[in-house]
Scaffold this motif. Structure first.
Motif, PDB file in Angstrom:
ATOM      1  N   THR A 184       0.980  -1.373  -0.186  1.00 23.96           N
ATOM      2  CA  THR A 184      -0.059   0.072  -0.242  1.00 23.96           C
ATOM      3  C   THR A 184       0.780   1.140  -0.204  1.00 23.96           C
ATOM      4  O   THR A 184       1.356   1.289   1.116  1.00 23.96           O
ATOM      5  N   TYR A 185       0.870   2.087  -0.883  1.00 32.53           N
ATOM      6  CA  TYR A 185       1.352   3.239  -0.787  1.00 32.53           C
ATOM      7  C   TYR A 185       1.003   4.323  -1.313  1.00 32.53           C
ATOM      8  O   TYR A 185       0.121   4.752  -1.606  1.00 32.53           O
ATOM      9  N   ASP A 186       2.171   5.250  -0.413  1.00 34.50           N
ATOM     10  CA  ASP A 186       1.647   7.135  -0.550  1.00 34.50           C
ATOM     11  C   ASP A 186       2.773   7.269  -0.338  1.00 34.50           C
ATOM     12  O   ASP A 186       3.168   7.851   0.828  1.00 34.50           O
ATOM     13  N   PHE A 238       1.069   2.961   3.336  1.00 36.83           N
ATOM     14  CA  PHE A 238       0.213   3.402   3.139  1.00 36.83           C
ATOM     15  C   PHE A 238      -0.915   2.785   4.074  1.00 36.83           C
ATOM     16  O   PHE A 238      -1.348   1.428   4.340  1.00 36.83           O
ATOM     17  N   CYS A 267       1.329  -4.055   3.820  1.00 35.46           N
ATOM     18  CA  CYS A 267       0.397  -2.904   4.507  1.00 35.46           C
ATOM     19  C   CYS A 267       0.423  -2.652   6.154  1.00 35.46           C
ATOM     20  O   CYS A 267       1.238  -3.336   6.987  1.00 35.46           O
ATOM     21  N   THR A 298      -6.034   2.749   0.708  1.00 36.66           N
ATOM     22  CA  THR A 298      -5.021   2.887  -0.321  1.00 36.66           C
ATOM     23  C   THR A 298      -5.838   3.561  -1.577  1.00 36.66           C
ATOM     24  O   THR A 298      -6.502   3.044  -2.621  1.00 36.66           O
TER      25      THR A 298
END
Length: 135
Positions: free
Chosen positions: A6-8, A13, A62, A19
């Motif tokens: 999960t990416y931010d 994230f 995550c 997400t």
């Protein structure tokens, strides 16, 4: 092996179901061969597991994740490393090296109070299969 995170903005994230992006890493011979960022296009909890399965993801890293999403990932054969925070690239390197710190009992705490509410419905948490009688 394909690992999704999960990416931010470079980091993991904190909530799987919300997400907006995943960063996908293709791993061969314990090395990152390639990576790319994919948008979730507003998919909810249940659809995200399907999206990852469609992308041939084997493993997910995550932060928080609810029980319904965990079940959907398990049904899709995706190994979960939850309760992880920090830099996404470093987490994948730690996974490869066998040193990733994760929580095998991770829960998404904000879901605890929702399960008793009348507004809750099966599809909110990843059923999405039409087998629960609510669809």
């Amino acid at each position: 092996m394909i690992v999704a995170v999960t990416y931010d903005n470079g980091n993991i994230f904190g909530h799987f179901g919300h997400t907006e992006q995943f960063k996908l890493y293709e791993i061969e011979d314990n090395e990152i061969r390639s990576s790319r960022v994919v948008d979730t296009n507003g998919s909810g909890h249940g659809a995200l597991a399907g999206l990852l399965a469609d992308l041939k993801v084997d493993t997910l890293i995550c932060g928080g994740i609810g029980a319904g999403a965990q079940n959907a990932l398990a049904e899709a054969g995706i190994k979960l490393y939850g309760g992880v925070s920090g830099n996404a690239d470093e987490a994948v390197k730690a996974l490869i090296g066998g040193t990733l710190a994760f929580n095998p009992n991770v829960r998404c705490s904000h879901h605890d109070h929702e399960h008793g509410s009348a507004a809750h419905k099966c599809g909110d948490h990843g059923c999405g299969k039409g087998t629960c009688g609510h669809h």
